[in-house]
Design an enzyme around this catalytic site. Structure first.
Site, PDB file in Angstrom:
ATOM      1  N   CYS A  58       7.239  20.629 -41.294  1.00  0.00           N
ATOM      2  CA  CYS A  58       8.485  20.092 -40.739  1.00  0.00           C
ATOM      3  C   CYS A  58       8.181  19.173 -39.566  1.00  0.00           C
ATOM      4  CB  CYS A  58       9.393  21.233 -40.285  1.00  0.00           C
ATOM      5  SG  CYS A  58      10.952  20.676 -39.568  1.00  0.00           S
ATOM      6  N   CYS A  67      10.922  27.716 -35.341  1.00  0.00           N
ATOM      7  CA  CYS A  67       9.736  28.273 -36.002  1.00  0.00           C
ATOM      8  C   CYS A  67       8.588  28.372 -35.001  1.00  0.00           C
ATOM      9  CB  CYS A  67       9.304  27.393 -37.179  1.00  0.00           C
ATOM     10  SG  CYS A  67      10.520  27.280 -38.511  1.00  0.00           S
ATOM     11  N   GLN A 241      21.203  39.995 -44.754  1.00  0.00           N
ATOM     12  CA  GLN A 241      19.778  39.672 -44.866  1.00  0.00           C
ATOM     13  C   GLN A 241      19.608  38.154 -44.904  1.00  0.00           C
ATOM     14  OE1 GLN A 241      17.382  41.805 -44.512  1.00  0.00           O
ATOM     15  NE2 GLN A 241      18.555  43.701 -44.699  1.00  0.00           N
ATOM     16  N   GLU A 288      28.175  53.641 -41.296  1.00  0.00           N
ATOM     17  CA  GLU A 288      27.956  52.418 -40.516  1.00  0.00           C
ATOM     18  C   GLU A 288      28.851  52.466 -39.280  1.00  0.00           C
ATOM     19  OE1 GLU A 288      27.485  49.019 -38.684  1.00  0.00           O
ATOM     20  OE2 GLU A 288      26.161  49.506 -40.374  1.00  0.00           O
ATOM     21  N   CYS A 362      13.234  46.218 -39.122  1.00  0.00           N
ATOM     22  CA  CYS A 362      12.962  44.859 -38.653  1.00  0.00           C
ATOM     23  C   CYS A 362      12.104  44.884 -37.395  1.00  0.00           C
ATOM     24  CB  CYS A 362      14.271  44.115 -38.392  1.00  0.00           C
ATOM     25  SG  CYS A 362      15.324  44.898 -37.144  1.00  0.00           S
TER      26      CYS A 362
END
Length: 412
Positions: A58, A67, A241, A288, A362
């Site tokens: 990129c 990134c 996600q 939840e 995560c």
């Protein structure tokens, strides 16, 4: 200038030289020059490049903060991410089997939060620059799904009508089956004229839904996501996600982990990422903390056909974890906590010892902490599946299977 040798990568993807000094966009083994600024090297020049260094795909990589690892080969990044998980487990003396890493393809991120601000000539939208509040335009981004990239000019239009030149909007864009789902934060206070203008914009641009600081302005068509056989309309800003590929990889791993379980409890269930696919073979109780998400999950199940019963419960699992008597009769537990992990809930799980636990994480550090508690109680960590759906970032996700002693005895 002084030369420095990069010894390793930190967990945020920066190279680390003795000191320690953090050197962005460097790789282990490289010799670099730079100017120390606190604990960070600036004005970095590569003297001896690593064999793992590649040209960033990129053109915005050096300036954009989206990134961290485009300068490293795909094989190196895969090894780095596996290494992060292994190091976290090693810190607790835990060994296990690692399945081959799953990496989402480029241009597949279905959600992004753009910064959008007014300028003298109109507006601009993109990501914040590396380590700064400067907005960097990203017309050549290689990370995002093309449909999400198409929202950049929409974010600019929203900035023109909804903010001053002193502030920047946070424009979260999610690709859905009904079109773009856009949620805006930090905008002007809503009044009648602004509501009218935003509603007209939603209609003229063909958006699925437009939300402004938590208030739904307009919804032309439900911004549907498919979880297994069910279609769900998540509430604005709900967790999702990052890529369809990453979601599929995690769902596959969870299916394998729970096996032929007929009664499953899904903790931190969100809008049903795992609950609804599992309901094609098992009765599921989904828990939840966000009531709007459990309502979306329940509605998606009720509007589907061919699924086994799914019940929902809105409950803060940090303050009120499920207790042993509530866990006692289940065949398997699925747990997908936030980055903080699930310390309180794990403490109750080890009292009940359900036969199988599918743990989605995560954060390898809190996963390893919770894994150590489970193993000390008698569980076996059979395997870990690492999933890289945040391509070119330092972020790591995983799914893992734990089984109780009775399951291990049956297998033998």
């Amino acid at each position: 200038m002084t030369e420095y040798t990069i010894q390793r990568l930190g967990h945020l993807g920066d190279g680390i030289a003795p000191g320690p000094l953090f050197a962005p966009m460097t790789l282990p083994g490289e010799v670099v020059t730079g100017t120390p600024d606190g604990q960070t090297l600036t004005d970095i020049r590569i003297v001896t490049p690593s064999e793992n260094r590649v040209s960033a795909p990129c053109r915005h990589f050096k300036a954009c903060g989206g990134c961290q690892l485009q300068h490293a080969s795909d094989d190196y990044v895969a090894d780095f991410k596996l290494g992060v998980v292994k190091a976290s487990l090693d810190a607790h003396g835990i060994e296990t089997v690692f399945k081959p890493l799953q990496t989402s393809p480029a241009q597949s991120r279905r959600r992004a939060t753009f910064a959008a601000k007014r300028t003298k000539k109109g507006a601009m939208a993109g990501f914040h620059g590396r380590g700064s509040d400067v907005v960097i335009e990203i017309p050549g981004c290689q990370l995002l799904d093309p449909s999400v990239m198409g929202a950049l000019p929409i974010a600019e239009k929203l900035a023109v009508i909804g903010t001053s030149r002193k502030a920047a909007l946070a424009v979260t864009v999610t690709a859905s089956r009904g079109g773009l789902d856009i949620s805006v934060q930090n905008g002007k206070e809503l009044d009648g004229p602004l509501r009218q203008e935003l509603a007209h914009l939603c209609d003229s641009l063909g958006l699925a839904r437009l939300t402004w600081d938590g208030e739904v302005i307009a919804m032309r068509t439900p911004p549907v996501q498919r979880f297994g056989a069910a279609k769900v309309t998540p509430p604005p800003g709900a967790f999702l996600q990052a890529t369809p590929h990453g979601e599929a990889a995690l769902v596959t791993a969870v299916r394998e982990a729970v096996g032929e379980a007929r009664h499953v409890i899904d903790l931190f269930a969100g809008c049903g990422t795992f609950s609804l696919p599992l309901a094609d073979q098992a009765e599921v109780h989904a828990v939840e903390g966000d009531a709007a998400m459990t309502a979306a999950l329940d509605h998606g199940w009720r509007m589907s056909t061919g699924l086994k019963p799914v019940t929902t419960e809105a409950r803060d699992l940090f303050r009120r974890p499920l207790l042993p008597d509530e866990l006692a009769k289940t065949d398997a537990v699925v747990i997908d906590p936030p980055r903080a992990g699930a310390e309180a809930q794990i403490a109750e799980i080890v009292k009940a010892m359900p036969p199988v636990l599918a743990y989605v994480s995560c954060n390898p550090v809190t996963f390893a902490r919770d894994a150590a508690v489970l193993i000390a109680a008698g569980y076996t960590l059979n395997w870990v599946q690492v999933v890289d759906q945040f391509r070119w970032s330092s972020h790591v996700e995983l799914a893992a299977q734990f089984t109780a002693p009775e399951v291990q005895r049956k297998r033998k």
